[in-house]
Scaffold this active site. Structure first.
Site, PDB file in Angstrom:
ATOM      1  CG  ASP A 193      -0.251   0.034   2.649  1.00 48.32           C
ATOM      2  OD1 ASP A 193       0.950  -0.125   2.475  1.00 48.32           O
ATOM      3  OD2 ASP A 193      -0.992   0.024   3.465  1.00 48.32           O
ATOM      4  N   GLY A 194       2.105   1.078  -0.021  1.00 43.34           N
ATOM      5  CA  GLY A 194       3.095   2.389  -0.196  1.00 43.34           C
ATOM      6  C   GLY A 194       3.555   2.616   1.165  1.00 43.34           C
ATOM      7  CD  GLU A 195       0.951   1.925   5.988  1.00 46.44           C
ATOM      8  OE1 GLU A 195       1.720   1.138   6.575  1.00 46.44           O
ATOM      9  OE2 GLU A 195      -0.124   2.582   6.391  1.00 46.44           O
ATOM     10  CD  GLN A 230       5.130  26.400   1.011  1.00 50.85           C
ATOM     11  OE1 GLN A 230       3.921  26.218   1.904  1.00 50.85           O
ATOM     12  NE2 GLN A 230       5.471  25.104   0.543  1.00 50.85           N
ATOM     13  CG  HIS A 267      15.002  29.646   0.101  1.00 52.16           C
ATOM     14  ND1 HIS A 267      15.188  29.935  -1.016  1.00 52.16           N
ATOM     15  CD2 HIS A 267      14.070  30.383   0.634  1.00 52.16           C
ATOM     16  CE1 HIS A 267      14.328  30.794  -1.369  1.00 52.16           C
ATOM     17  NE2 HIS A 267      13.780  31.081  -0.274  1.00 52.16           N
ATOM     18  CE  LYS A 286      12.263  35.044  -7.876  1.00 53.29           C
ATOM     19  NZ  LYS A 286      12.774  33.959  -7.624  1.00 53.29           N
ATOM     20  NE  ARG A 327       8.406  32.023  -7.783  1.00 51.05           N
ATOM     21  CZ  ARG A 327       9.021  31.406  -8.650  1.00 51.05           C
ATOM     22  NH1 ARG A 327       7.874  30.899  -9.789  1.00 51.05           N
ATOM     23  NH2 ARG A 327      10.040  31.088  -8.647  1.00 51.05           N
TER      24      ARG A 327
HETATM   25  C1  R5P Z   1      13.378  31.643  -4.679  1.00 52.09           C
HETATM   26  O1  R5P Z   1      13.667  32.401  -3.761  1.00 52.09           O
HETATM   27  C2  R5P Z   1      14.525  30.444  -4.937  1.00 52.09           C
HETATM   28  O2  R5P Z   1      15.733  31.028  -4.323  1.00 52.09           O
HETATM   29  C3  R5P Z   1      14.677  30.373  -6.427  1.00 52.09           C
HETATM   30  O3  R5P Z   1      15.074  31.756  -7.134  1.00 52.09           O
HETATM   31  C4  R5P Z   1      13.482  30.033  -7.115  1.00 52.09           C
HETATM   32  O4  R5P Z   1      12.890  28.900  -6.201  1.00 52.09           O
HETATM   33  C5  R5P Z   1      13.894  29.096  -8.461  1.00 52.09           C
HETATM   34  O5  R5P Z   1      12.771  28.510  -8.935  1.00 52.09           O
HETATM   35  P1  R5P Z   1      12.294  28.586 -10.599  1.00 52.09           P
HETATM   36  O6  R5P Z   1      13.635  28.011 -11.061  1.00 52.09           O
HETATM   37  O7  R5P Z   1      11.054  27.867 -10.576  1.00 52.09           O
HETATM   38  O8  R5P Z   1      12.240  29.912 -10.842  1.00 52.09           O
END
Ligand code: R5P
Length: 318
Positions: free
Chosen positions: A41-43, A101, A134, A196, A198
């Site tokens: 079942d994937g466990e 996140q 990150h 930048k 998004r």
């Molecule tokens: C965002 O803050 C990360 O540092 C990357 O710049 C980002 O996640 C890169 O994702 P993608 O290649 O989809 O633009």
């Protein structure tokens, strides 16, 4: 004093066994014996096949694609290690996923990087070893020690040969400014920063550039790439502003098929990355992969013998 003791054990999850083998080879040991299987079942089922009672145990597992499976497997390995009476369990996470996140910037959203930190700690991790997180502040999401490594020494050695005198390091967004600053100092190059925004999960808009890139070799620095949205948007702006040549250095290469196609069509000549995650499954002649196994191997050795990790990095790397 810098040899591994009898209580040293190193195990690999299934996320990236090639890197684990390279790390074990660097340390001059074999990976520990472990059974990791899936129920119908994937466990996930995990069993350590040797005694680790009282041991100083290291588990290697990046939380890359398939992230949810790799995270759950890691949590189960931790639980099994603790129940097998390991004295200390250190988790080496070459790529720490779910990290983007990392703040509540909209109503009703999670902070998954903190959630993952809590899960790892609850499952039994005593110490974390991660690379190019990150954001630096993710270290503070843990209430256990975190050693934050940098791929910079590996990148800088290679990039010094690739970049001429007339070079500038580019931060493609505000989150990568600190990282870009460190590289500009190590490479003795200029610094430029892009604003930048998004627009959706696969597209971004690079609207403003601060810094002079005309006639220069530009090195875009970032922690990760997935759809190449950030990279190609930065590349377009840099070209418009007169950049002569563009290369990118990205710690964790999580390229999707869309990301590879965009990279191939772009004016980015080369994408230099590390083996923190398995190789990109799509053919791409522009990717150059450097190994971080020696950095992890040396750090694991230092943690085991109680040595300092800062000696592994140049003052500009951290
Ligand atoms: C965002 O803050 C990360 O540092 C990357 O710049 C980002 O996640 C890169 O994702 P993608 O290649 O989809 O633009």
């Amino acid at each position: 004093m810098d040899t591994l003791k009898k209580d040293f054990f190193i195990f690999s999850g299934t996320a990236h066994p090639e890197l684990s083998k390279k790390i074990a080879k660097y340390l001059g040991v074999e990976l520990g014996k472990i059974k990791i299987e899936k129920f119908p079942d994937g466990e996930i089922f995990v069993q350590f096949l040797e005694s680790i009672r009282g041991g100083d145990v290291f588990i290697i597992q990046p939380t890359c694609y398939p992230s949810n499976n790799n995270i759950m497997e890691l949590l189960i390995m931790l639980d099994a290690a603790k129940r097998a009476s390991a004295e200390r369990v250190t988790v080496a996470i070459p790529y720490y996923g779910y990290a983007r996140q990392d703040r509540k910037d909209k109503p009703r959203v999670p902070i998954t990087s903190k959630l993952l930190a809590d899960l790892l700690t609850s499952a039994g991790a005593d110490r974390i070893l991660a690379m190019d997180l990150h954001a630096d502040q993710i270290v503070g999401f843990f209430d256990i020690p975190v050693d934050h490594l940098y791929a910079a020494p590996v990148f800088v050695q290679y990039l010094k040969k690739r970049m001429g005198k007339n070079a500038v390091v580019v931060a493609p967004d505000s989150g990568s400014v600190k990282m870009a600053q460190r590289y500009s100092s190590s490479l003795n190059a200029g610094l430029a920063v892009i604003a930048k925004r998004r627009t959706n999960a696969v597209s971004v808009e690079s609207s403003h550039l601060v810094g002079d890139v005309e006639g220069k070799t530009c090195l875009i620095i970032d922690d990760l790439t997935s759809t190449s949205g950030t990279l190609i948007s930065a590349e377009k702006l840099l070209k418009k502003q007169g950049a002569k040549k563009i290369i990118a250095a990205i710690s964790h290469c999580l390229l999707t098929e869309l990301g590879v196609n965009r990279l191939l069509e772009s004016d980015i000549e080369e994408l230099v990355t590390t083996d923190s995650v398995p190789p990109c499954p799509f053919d791409c002649s522009k990717i150059k992969t450097l190994s971080v196994a020696p950095i992890f191997g040396e750090s694991i050795k230092k943690i085991h013998i109680g040595g300092s990790l800062s000696t592994l990095f140049d003052k500009d790397d951290n």
